[in-house]
Design an enzyme around this catalytic site. Structure first.
Site, mmCIF file in Angstrom:
data_model
loop_
_atom_site.group_PDB
_atom_site.id
_atom_site.type_symbol
_atom_site.label_atom_id
_atom_site.label_comp_id
_atom_site.label_asym_id
_atom_site.label_seq_id
_atom_site.Cartn_x
_atom_site.Cartn_y
_atom_site.Cartn_z
ATOM 1 N N ASN A 28 0.822 -1.197 0.000
ATOM 2 C CA ASN A 28 0.000 0.000 0.000
ATOM 3 C C ASN A 28 0.868 1.264 0.000
ATOM 4 O O ASN A 28 1.014 1.917 -1.035
ATOM 5 C CB ASN A 28 -0.937 -0.026 1.214
ATOM 6 C CG ASN A 28 -1.997 1.050 1.152
ATOM 7 O OD1 ASN A 28 -1.846 2.037 0.459
ATOM 8 N ND2 ASN A 28 -3.078 0.855 1.877
ATOM 9 N N ASP A 29 1.488 1.557 1.123
ATOM 10 C CA ASP A 29 2.228 2.817 1.209
ATOM 11 C C ASP A 29 3.415 2.877 0.239
ATOM 12 O O ASP A 29 3.754 3.946 -0.256
ATOM 13 C CB ASP A 29 2.721 3.035 2.645
ATOM 14 C CG ASP A 29 1.542 3.170 3.611
ATOM 15 O OD1 ASP A 29 0.529 3.765 3.207
ATOM 16 O OD2 ASP A 29 1.643 2.675 4.736
ATOM 17 N N VAL A 30 4.019 1.720 -0.053
ATOM 18 C CA VAL A 30 5.214 1.730 -0.903
ATOM 19 C C VAL A 30 4.877 1.937 -2.384
ATOM 20 O O VAL A 30 5.773 2.053 -3.209
ATOM 21 C CB VAL A 30 6.044 0.436 -0.754
ATOM 22 C CG1 VAL A 30 6.562 0.304 0.667
ATOM 23 C CG2 VAL A 30 5.248 -0.786 -1.147
#
Lengths: 473, 101
Positions: A397-399
């Site tokens: 998700n964040d990456v």
């Protein structure tokens, strides 16, 4: 028995040598397995030799504690799932820090006991500590205690026992004050004002600081923190080794301290943040309005997704922690193999801080049997995304969040990401519509070329495999 | 007893050794290596044994006992976890040749 001390020293020397050679071998995939075995022999040798040291009391107690500790850790270490490795490393590391703190405590208490002049007999048989030994003993105990309580909090967070980040106004000031008081008490201890109650206050402060320092740190930063505590424990061990006059401890502890510090830096750099920022800049609390995201998430079903990839030329699979949680790595590899059989060029792209430890995803993919040459890291794969037909994001998700590039108000702004949105199509496997571990909206999910395949990672991968099989039949 | 400067030399050389070992490691091995270095500082077990061996009062012995327990956990747990991880890396090498059967 003149030769016995020399033999014991020789064993410690060999152990230190085996540790260094072992770590060296661990730095290449081909020799890595042998490396840990070498280091293991070194440890065995050092522990056995210690039983034969002169003037050792309580040998029965020692043997009992070693047996209990080893069998308990061996049993848990064998049974734990591969996905739980990060928290186990945190736990075992915390134990090491605790052991270093305990050494410091025993030495300090013994020092206080020696200060009492009515027991001359006792003074005679325990050598008094020199000022340097005392100071390093206190320092090692401080670092060890912080590593102990901090690692336990990290363990609890990764285990899912502590979901919420614990943040309050003025937290940084309170933490710094705690550390300052602990250091002052430590200096008092080291300069000879030692008493049992002061020692107790010292350890209480150090443990509390470790706890308070780790509580506000968010999940995405955990790998960096665990690595930092690993380096801490190494340093603590080196300092206590100096107090005890044990060269093997000094060497092993320092090597780990230095290696761990470098590893921590590498990881922080991969997130484009400094270590200080990870520790004290509370993550997720950036100022300013976050950009609002236009559009809606567009769902896709497994059949369409499978067809899309089956007729693609290049597919890049981007795994994240969600894949680990769902234990989906075997199914994902089965799916990738089916694609490869159809002539699709498949690669796996790994972000440096994907998962909860550096290289966490590599371990899981290796477990599933994915060969090395299919796994690419960020710098290698990012230029290839424009030529990629489908990027399959599983549990990451964040990456992969483009906001890291476009929104200065985002807490992850500036973090290098995998540019999956440059691929022609993006399919995101995700359990629900919620935000990621860091609690940040992901602009990727709303992009025009992105489709959402909702479901548990393993179930979704299983569906994809079935769809491909019906396609082949 | 170790001479202070001798210890400083050991410290310096060991720090460079640790730095150099990690500097050339591929990302793939970061997790096992972190776990491996976690095992190596399990040598704290030896220190805890010595501390318990020097303990005289029941209070010191209790703390020393806890120290040895924790140290033994660090060493044994660190070894098992690292070995399990690296075992998988070994098996993925021949898979390269077979082209993913």
């Amino acid at each position: 028995m003149v030769w016995l001390p020399t033999l014991i020293k020789g064993c410690y020397f060999l152990a230190a040598l085996l540790f260094i050679l072992g770590l060296k071998r661990m730095s290449s995939p081909r020799t890595a397995r042998g490396g840990i075995v070498w280091a293991g022999y070194g440890m065995l040798l050092a522990v056995l030799a210690t039983f034969f040291l002169p003037d050792m009391h309580n040998l029965g107690l020692i043997a009992a504690a070693v047996l209990i500790g080893v069998s308990a850790a061996w049993w848990t270490g064998r049974r734990v799932a591969m996905t739980a490795m990060p928290q186990m490393v945190a736990l075992y590391n915390g134990m090491g820090g605790g052991a270093a703190a305990a050494i410091g405590a025993v030495e300090l208490i013994g020092y206080v006991r020696n200060l009492v002049p009515v027991q001359p007999a006792v003074i005679a048989d325990t050598p008094a500590l020199t000022p340097i030994e005392l100071a390093l003993g206190v320092l090692g105990a401080l670092i060890g205690a912080v590593s102990f309580s901090g690692s336990l909090i990290a363990f609890a967070k990764l285990q899912g026992w502590l979901d919420k980040r614990f943040v309050f106004p003025g937290q940084r000031a309170v933490n710094l004050l705690l550390l300052a008081v602990a250091v002052v008490v430590g200096i008092m201890l080291a300069s000879g004002y030692a008493s049992l109650s002061l020692i107790a206050v010292f350890f209480a402060l150090a443990l509390l600081f470790g706890l308070m320092m780790t509580l506000p740190i968010g999940g995405a930063d955990m790998p960096v923190v665990i690595s930092l505590y690993n380096a801490f424990t190494g340093l603590a061990v080196a300092f206590e080794g100096f107090v005890l006059g044990n060269e093997a401890m000094i060497i092993a502890g320092t090597v780990v301290g230095a290696a761990g510090t470098l590893l921590t830096q590498l990881m922080a750099k991969a997130m484009n943040r400094s270590i200080g920022n990870v520790l004290f800049g509370s993550f997720g609390a950036a100022g300013g309005e976050a950009q609002s995201i236009e559009g809606a998430q567009k769902p896709i079903d497994a059949a369409d997704a499978a067809v899309m990839m089956a007729y693609a030329e290049r597919v890049v699979i981007v795994p994240g922690y969600g894949m680990a949680v769902a234990q989906a790595q075997h199914k994902v590899w089965e799916f990738a193999q089916l694609l490869i059989k159809r002539g699709v060029k498949v690669k796996f792209a790994i972000h440096p801080v994907a998962g909860r430890m550096p290289g966490h995803m590599n371990v899981l993919l290796a477990e599933a049997g994915v060969p090395y040459d299919l796994i690419a890291d960020m710098d290698e794969i990012n230029p290839e995304f424009p030529a990629t037909d489908v990027a399959l994001v599983i549990g990451a998700n964040d990456v992969v969040n483009p906001l890291a590039k476009t929104d200065p108000a985002s807490p992850i702004y500036g973090m290098p990401i995998l540019d999956v949105s440059n691929a022609k199509h993006v399919i995101v496997v995700k359990r629900g519509k919620g935000t990621g571990f860091a609690g940040i909206e992901n602009a990727l999910f709303y992009a025009d070329n992105a489709r959402m395949l909702y479901g548990d990672g393993q179930a979704a991968a299983g569906q994809l495999v079935n769809e491909l099989k019906t396609l082949d039949a | 007893m170790i001479d202070g400067f001798l210890a400083l030399y050991i410290f310096m050389l060991a720090a460079f050794t640790g730095y150099e070992i990690i500097a050339r490691v591929p990302v793939i091995l970061h997790t096992p290596l972190m776990s491996g270095s976690n095992f190596v500082h399990g040598i704290v077990l030896v220190g805890a044994m010595i501390a318990l061996g020097q303990a005289r009062t029941p209070f010191e012995m209790t703390i020393g006992f806890i120290g040895v327990l924790l140290g033994a956990g660090n060493a044994a747990g660190g070894y098992v976890v690292t070995e399990r991880m690296l075992e998988m890396f070994k098996s993925s090498k021949p898979a390269d040749g077979k082209g993913g059967k």
